[in-house]
Scaffold this active site. Structure first.
Site, short mmCIF file in Angstrom:
data_model
loop_
_atom_site.label_atom_id
_atom_site.label_comp_id
_atom_site.label_asym_id
_atom_site.label_seq_id
_atom_site.Cartn_x
_atom_site.Cartn_y
_atom_site.Cartn_z
N GLU A 1 0.83 -1.21 0.00
CA GLU A 1 0.00 0.00 0.00
C GLU A 1 0.86 1.26 0.00
OE1 GLU A 1 -3.16 0.33 -0.44
OE2 GLU A 1 -3.87 -1.73 -0.15
N ASP B 1 -6.76 7.60 -5.40
CA ASP B 1 -6.05 6.41 -5.88
C ASP B 1 -6.28 6.21 -7.36
OD1 ASP B 1 -8.56 5.21 -6.21
OD2 ASP B 1 -8.30 3.78 -4.56
#
Length: 156
Positions: free
Chosen positions: A27, A36
């Site tokens: 991550e 994102d």
């Protein structure tokens, strides 16, 4: 045959620690909110719950949040898996659930295959989750490969 340490309810801490160790590098740590790859507001180690523009967090807060959320995901997917699984296998599934969501995990072939007793097949099914926004993402291919390797290592 499962010969390694296995995780039922009492070994959740070991599963969470293993999952956090797997999740964090994939991550990455970002202490300011960002959108994102599919446009979802995200912060820390891929956290999306309650995140919006302009948010910031300390690295310490992010690490604490990751541990709490990994524990939450572990609890949420527990009913979707056999009661006893190797720690490595369960940790790989927690990592996947953290990324795709508990609901998606529980509806997945990973869960169905594991519940049917096909643990190698459940580990292999991780590789079906490599797309974001309809496109194959090389980073997800690499992450799922690492999760699959960890998942299978518990079955040796």
């Amino acid at each position: 045959m499962i010969r390694r340490r296995t995780a039922a309810g009492g070994a959740a801490a070991a599963v969470i620690a293993a999952a956090v160790a797997l999740i964090a590098p994939w991550e990455g740590l970002r202490t300011a909110s960002y959108r994102d790859i599919v446009g979802v507001w995200t912060i820390c180690y891929g956290e999306t719950l309650g995140v919006g523009p302009g948010q910031t967090a300390t690295p310490e807060a992010c690490r604490s949040q990751l541990a709490r959320r990994a524990a939450q995901f572990e609890a949420e997917i527990r009913p979707c898996l056999p009661e006893v699984l190797p720690i490595e296998t369960r940790a790989a599934f927690v990592s996947a659930a953290y990324n795709i969501g508990s609901g998606a995990f529980c509806r997945s072939s990973m869960s169905r295959r594991a519940l049917a007793g096909d643990l190698p097949g459940a580990c292999d099914a991780l590789m079906l989750w490599v797309k974001a926004g309809g496109q194959t993402v090389p980073g997800l291919v690499n992450r799922r490969s690492a999760e699959r390797d960890l998942c299978l290592s518990g079955l040796d």
